[in-house]
Design an enzyme around this catalytic site. Structure first.
Site, short mmCIF file in Angstrom:
data_model
loop_
_atom_site.label_atom_id
_atom_site.label_comp_id
_atom_site.label_asym_id
_atom_site.label_seq_id
_atom_site.Cartn_x
_atom_site.Cartn_y
_atom_site.Cartn_z
N CYS A 1 13.44 23.91 19.28
CA CYS A 1 14.71 23.20 19.11
C CYS A 1 14.77 21.95 19.98
O CYS A 1 15.82 21.32 20.08
CB CYS A 1 15.90 24.11 19.42
N ASN B 1 12.24 19.80 25.38
CA ASN B 1 12.70 18.72 26.24
C ASN B 1 12.53 19.12 27.70
O ASN B 1 11.89 18.42 28.50
CB ASN B 1 14.17 18.39 25.96
N HIS C 1 20.59 12.24 27.38
CA HIS C 1 21.82 12.73 26.75
C HIS C 1 22.26 11.81 25.63
O HIS C 1 22.59 12.25 24.52
CB HIS C 1 22.92 12.85 27.81
#
Length: 821
Positions: A778, A715, A401
């Site tokens: 993305c 991810n 994060h």
């Protein structure tokens, strides 16, 4: 281990012999080696090997060697240590002095305060040493066996391919371990033969600025190592003309010949022996990003390169340094890192340590520059992250994060520094034996991951006119679009300035953490009925709509992809007693009731838990509210700017089964169509999905029938394909690198063999079922040059990355198109 003195002792390849030592400290015997050669030998060793121990006959000798070494290096490398107590074995009695000396020595080594431990007392070489950290290896000195010397030198070069420094360099520069290296054997010339001999290093252009002028240094009666080691002060290369005019004239001709042949700036090493010039080597010179752009433009203007060739010669990753503040070079050279984490978001930052997002905001409001230090960050920390100069975390990887958000904001970030011993409760941490409390200064380098004590001055980024020219060439030749991952109008505006052609990912959850919004969202989470949830969401809807309108305005008619709520709900609930009490009062519930709700939201594996489209299936009212906000915002902006193409792209996250997408899409379409009809608008929109679960890639033919677009969330796709968490992988990736299981972090550089195969499979399955399907990426891989090239090869329509990585992606996309012509 064996080593050899005299001229051979200065050959840099020989220092690789040290890599055969696997122990933490290696004793070295230098009996019979001259003082000058001792200093050269040890200075060469300390660049690449693990710390080692040097023993000498007496203390005076030890101090002389220490002084010589530290004179030759930029920082304190050698450290004097009293060996008297160290040689005591447990059978002789462990004394306080023994423990003190032992701990002092090992602490200095482990903290990086020295690379070479120097002590007197030959008895240290005896195998009866009690300390397991000190192993009884010695270096033998060889003199006359030239065949044996040559053999050892060749072996040393081959071994150099696998030393730690080489492994790190390959990872940083995408060089496969399997390539191996080669050895050239050639006769030697001697720049230190007499005063009619010398050596030098030169560049055909300035490697710092790119200016077309000869740059270099020269020394009389010296070998090449002397020029770079700093033992003697070299003279400017132009002064060579006065000392050796004929050799200098020939050297100038050689410079022109080499640059005209290679059509690039050359880095050259040469020797003059008895006034005769010998060229030792040449290669394309390393250069700063600023110089790379200048040289590329000049080479095109001079007819050496075409525009396409100029685009290919620039390393896209180097553009990072043009876009972020950097440490002052002189100050950085004088500083010693305390430790190193992962360089998660480039740039340099210094400031006072704070430990909470609230403190970061408060201190920033008072004009203080702060570094936010956390075990790990969460979406709740967003406002504090924005208020910080830099972010430092103990846990997390390149796509944690902290890393992802920091890159999006262009904020310096170092993540995953496991050496930090954190004490959040008392607002302090320990690193390298030092304690840092709230308000203490530290400096962090988001490019290298280095962490420093105190303040290191920074210099602002500067973009020259050559940047725009090279980017223009890149846009001319690339075929793949470049979008950005942006959650705020400010991020979107910055990305547009850097050339983004749309938003490929807007993470709507980051919009909920404003103090006004988080209260309403927590109210929704704690609601008991659908009606209560809808009432709470109605408070958030106009805020989301306003956010989306600002994004559409910033993008000026370019595509905007909005991902619906993705994180699990437990990330939004309060953790502090005061906040829990406020929520209880607002809800008319007891503190115990709120704590019970929070406990129910706890998940054993949140990554694979109640998140993504599963939230919309459980609470369709969330998807309804977000759809209304997206569509109303688009209608309003389209009315203001009828010449713009405003076409929202609504992205449903974490779909693994086509029936999930059908369910959520039905909610979206019914809600959107009703809003469009009520407004009397002709607005059109698309509904697509993220491909981030392996099953979605395997069943892409079914999903494509319901989706207008695919966007690869690499991810999560990497996490689920490998089966390990991106936030925890840092704990074992180092061991994987050492064991040659991995050569790169799969969260930073796309795994083309596994994850890439799933991506290609999804495209090959999806496109035949839906010819109008458009596909992009993305994940953070969208800003990695090698991953961008792979995306081009499998036919993606666009890549999307953090705003400050947009120029990197533009250049990488152009290079991919040119290479695959």
């Amino acid at each position: 281990m064996r080593f050899f003195p005299d001229t051979f002792s200065k050959l840099s390849a020989y220092r690789e012999l040290v890599q055969a030592w696997q122990d933490s400290v290696t004793p070295v015997s230098l009996t019979g080696v001259s003082r000058e050669h001792k200093a050269h030998l040890l200075t060469a060793f300390c660049e690449d090997c693990k710390p080692f121990l040097v023993v000498t006959a007496d203390e005076a000798e030890a101090r002389r060697i220490c002084d010589d070494i530290n004179t030759m290096t930029d920082e304190t490398t050698a450290w004097i240590f009293s060996a008297k107590e160290l040689v005591l074995t447990p059978t002789e009695g462990v004394t306080t002095a023994y423990e003190h000396s032992r701990l002092a020595a090992l602490t200095a080594l482990r903290q990086g305060k020295c690379r070479i431990l120097i002590a007197s007392g030959e008895s240290l070489l005896q195998p009866t040493i009690a300390l397991t950290e000190l192993k009884s290896y010695t270096i033998e000195i060889h003199g006359d066996d030239t065949v044996e010397q040559l053999k050892l030198a060749i072996e040393a070069v081959f071994r150099s391919w696998d030393n730690p420094r080489a492994n790190v360099y390959r990872r940083d520069n995408d060089i496969p371990y399997s390539w191996g290296t080669a050895v050239n054997v050639m006769p030697m010339v001697f720049g230190n033969l007499n005063n009619e001999s010398g050596t030098g290093v030169a560049f055909t252009r300035d490697p710092a600025t790119g200016e077309k002028k000869l740059m270099g240094e020269f020394l009389i009666n010296a070998q090449g190592e002397d020029v770079v080691a700093g033992v003697r002060t070299p003279m400017p290369i132009a002064q060579m003309q006065e000392e050796f005019p004929e050799a200098y004239a020939e050297f100038i001709q050689v410079c022109d010949t080499l640059e005209n042949h290679y059509h690039d700036m050359q880095d050259m090493e040469f020797t003059v022996e008895n006034k005769k010039l010998y060229m030792l080597q040449c290669r394309n010179g390393k250069r700063t990003a600023q110089a790379a752009l200048q040289i590329a433009c000049d080479l095109v203007d001079e007819g050496h390169k075409t525009e396409e060739e100029a685009v290919l010669m620039i390393d896209p990753r180097n553009l990072d340094t043009l876009l972020h503040p950097q440490f002052d070079a002189a100050a950085l050279k004088a500083a010693t890192p305390l430790s190193k984490g992962l360089g998660a978001s480039p740039g340099a930052a210094c400031g006072k340590v704070v430990f909470t997002a609230d403190d970061a905001e408060a201190w920033n409001a008072k004009g203080e520059k702060v570094i936010l230090v956390r075990l790990e960050t969460s979406p709740e920390d967003i406002t504090g992250m924005k208020a910080s100069q830099g972010i430092l975390t103990v846990r997390g990887g390149m796509t944690s994060h902290a890393a992802v958000v920091a890159r999006g904001m262009g904020t310096c970030c170092v993540s995953g520094c496991g050496d930090i011993k954190m004490d959040e409760e008392n607002k302090k941490f320990e690193l390298a034996g030092k304690t840092f409390a709230e308000g203490d200064y530290i400096s962090i380098d988001g490019s290298t991951g280095n962490i420093y004590e105190g303040i290191i001055p920074t210099v602002d980024a500067s973009i020259a006119g050559t940047f725009g020219r090279v980017m223009g060439w890149a846009d001319k030749y690339r075929t793949m679009k470049v979008r950005t991952n942006a959650d705020t109008p400010a991020d979107a505006k910055k990305a547009r300035e850097l050339g983004a052609e749309g938003i490929g990912l807007c993470r709507t959850e980051h919009m909920f953490f404003d103090p006004e919004r988080i209260a309403a969202f927590r109210e929704m989470i704690c609601s008991d009925t659908v009606e209560q949830r809808e009432a709470a969401l109605a408070k958030i809807e106009p805020m989301q709509q306003s956010d989306f309108e600002a994004l559409y305005e910033a993008l000026e008619g370019n595509p905007v992809t909005i991902r619906f709520l993705d994180p699990p709900l437990h990330e939004f609930v309060p953790t502090e007693e005061e906040d829990i009490k406020k929520l209880a009062d607002a809800q008319g519930k007891s503190v115990e009731d709120i704590k019970a709700i929070i406990a129910l939201l706890h998940e054993f594996n949140p990554m694979m838990g109640h998140r993504g489209c599963r939230l919309a299936v459980t609470y369709p009212e969330i998807a309804k509210m977000q759809t209304k906000a997206v569509i109303k915002a688009a209608i309003n902006v389209k009315a203001k700017h009828p010449d713009w193409t405003v076409k929202p792209e609504i992205m449903i996250p974490l779909v693994g089964d086509v029936k999930e997408l059908k369910f959520v899409k039905k909610v979206v379409v019914e809600t959107a169509d009703a809003e469009i009809a009520a407004a009397g608008s002709d607005l059109t929109y698309e509904v697509g999905t993220m491909i981030e679960i392996p099953r979605a890639a395997l069943t892409a033919d079914e999903i494509a029938k319901e989706a207008d677009f695919f966007c690869f969330g690499t991810n999560d796709l990497t996490q689920m394909t490998y089966g390990f968490s991106r936030d925890d992988a840092g704990k074992f990736l180092g061991a994987y690198y050492d064991a040659k299981i991995f050569e790169n972090d799969p969260f930073a550089k796309l795994d083309q063999t596994g994850v890439g195969k799933l991506m290609k499979m999804a495209i090959d399955l999806g496109k035949p079922e839906n010819p109008s399907l458009h596909c992009g990426i993305c994940g953070e891989h969208g800003g990695d040059p090698s991953s961008v090239e792979f995306c081009h090869e499998i036919g993606l329509d666009y890549v999307s990355c953090s705003p400050f990585r947009v120029p990197i992606a533009r250049l990488a996309a152009a290079q991919a198109a040119i290479k695959n012509k």
